[in-house]
Design a protein around this motif. Structure first.
Motif, short mmCIF file in Angstrom:
data_model
loop_
_atom_site.label_atom_id
_atom_site.label_comp_id
_atom_site.label_asym_id
_atom_site.label_seq_id
_atom_site.Cartn_x
_atom_site.Cartn_y
_atom_site.Cartn_z
N VAL A 1 10.11 4.34 2.70
CA VAL A 1 10.44 2.91 2.79
C VAL A 1 9.16 2.12 2.91
CG1 VAL A 1 11.71 1.13 4.04
CG2 VAL A 1 12.64 3.45 3.91
N GLY A 2 8.98 1.16 2.00
CA GLY A 2 7.80 0.32 2.02
C GLY A 2 7.93 -0.82 3.02
N SER A 3 6.85 -1.53 3.22
CA SER A 3 6.83 -2.63 4.19
C SER A 3 7.64 -3.83 3.73
CB SER A 3 5.38 -3.05 4.46
OG SER A 3 4.78 -3.55 3.27
N TRP B 1 13.69 9.69 -9.93
CA TRP B 1 12.74 9.21 -8.95
C TRP B 1 12.82 7.69 -9.02
CZ3 TRP B 1 7.70 6.90 -8.50
CH2 TRP B 1 7.05 7.19 -7.30
N LEU B 2 13.58 7.10 -8.11
CA LEU B 2 13.91 5.69 -8.19
C LEU B 2 13.16 4.88 -7.15
CD1 LEU B 2 17.78 5.93 -8.67
CD2 LEU B 2 15.99 5.92 -10.42
N ILE B 3 12.62 3.76 -7.59
CA ILE B 3 11.96 2.80 -6.71
C ILE B 3 12.92 1.61 -6.64
CG2 ILE B 3 9.85 1.49 -6.29
CD1 ILE B 3 8.57 3.36 -8.48
N ILE B 4 13.64 1.51 -5.53
CA ILE B 4 14.77 0.59 -5.40
C ILE B 4 14.32 -0.67 -4.67
CG2 ILE B 4 17.14 0.34 -4.59
CD1 ILE B 4 17.14 3.52 -4.47
N TYR B 5 14.50 -1.81 -5.33
CA TYR B 5 14.02 -3.09 -4.79
C TYR B 5 15.16 -3.88 -4.17
CZ TYR B 5 9.66 -2.20 -7.24
OH TYR B 5 8.47 -1.64 -7.65
N PRO B 6 14.90 -4.59 -3.07
CA PRO B 6 15.96 -5.35 -2.38
C PRO B 6 16.21 -6.69 -3.08
CG PRO B 6 13.89 -5.60 -1.19
CD PRO B 6 13.62 -4.66 -2.33
N ALA C 1 0.82 -1.21 0.00
CA ALA C 1 0.00 0.00 0.00
C ALA C 1 0.86 1.27 0.00
CB ALA C 1 -0.93 0.00 1.21
N ILE C 2 2.02 1.24 0.63
CA ILE C 2 2.90 2.41 0.69
C ILE C 2 3.43 2.74 -0.71
CG2 ILE C 2 5.08 3.31 1.61
CD1 ILE C 2 4.55 1.48 4.08
N LEU C 3 3.90 1.72 -1.41
CA LEU C 3 4.39 1.90 -2.78
C LEU C 3 3.24 2.35 -3.69
CD1 LEU C 3 6.52 1.67 -4.98
CD2 LEU C 3 6.09 -0.79 -5.06
N GLY C 4 2.08 1.73 -3.53
CA GLY C 4 0.93 2.10 -4.35
C GLY C 4 0.54 3.55 -4.18
#
Length: 199
Positions: A177-179, A146-151, A42-45
């Motif tokens: 930071v998302g969940s 605007w970067l969405i960085i994935y682990p 939901a945070i990313l959305g």
């Protein structure tokens, strides 16, 4: 004057290819399409929705335009702004398309992008478009990332800075930071690189 803003889903090792689905872009034998989907929350959305609702036009490479033209007109209810935004497309072969409004840029794309920046209008957002990005980065035309960085690391695939970049400093203007460990970072240009010493 408008800014060029790069918006990318990106892995820790810099891969930006086919985060959205297995068939999105299999070029080069890429086998990890859809790597971003398991991290959705939901945070990313909410962050994506905020970004999608800003005024913008699009600057896209031909391959990304083809993918989007096949998808977004059928999902206009999800992102109405993508229908009305002007889509500037870097292509030496395509001159028109039914998905409008669209403008096709051929020849010297760096020169044409620089001219677009001088015009009045909303900022130019770039999603995907790996080859076009390399040209814009090389010619110092990007104002923000605007970067969405994935682990996750993938070890292969198209990368954001595939052909390197110029020396430049940035400042973080937003971080979320998302969940699921996804970090959203907004980097704005902040002048030249400074050097110093810890001693």
């Amino acid at each position: 004057m408008r800014r060029i803003i790069v918006l990318e889903h990106i892995t820790l090792d810099g891969v930006i290819q086919a985060g959205g689905g297995p068939e999105e872009d299999t070029s080069g034998g890429f086998a990890y399409g859809g790597w971003a989907a398991p991290y959705d929350d939901a945070i990313l959305g909410a962050a994506l929705q905020k970004q999608m609702n800003m005024p913008f036009d699009l600057l896209l490479g031909r391959k990304t335009f083809d993918i989007w033209a096949a998808f977004w007109p059928q999902h206009a209810d999800v992102w109405p702004g993508v229908q009305t935004a002007t889509k500037y497309v870097g292509s030496n072969t395509m001159t028109s398309h039914e998905w409008q409004p669209s403008v096709f840029l051929n020849g010297d794309i760096a020169e044409k992008a620089a001219k677009l920046k001088q015009e009045q209008g909303p900022d130019l957002h770039i999603w995907g478009s790996g080859n076009l990005l390399q040209t814009l980065i090389k010619h110092d035309l990007v104002d923000a990332f605007w970067l969405i960085i994935y682990p996750i690391t993938l070890g292969a695939g198209k990368r954001l800075f595939a052909e390197g970049t110029i020396p430049a400093a940035f400042k973080v203007t937003e971080s979320i930071v998302g969940s699921n460990g996804v970090i959203i970072m907004n980097y704005e240009r902040a002048g030249a690189v400074r050097t110093g010493s810890f001693v």
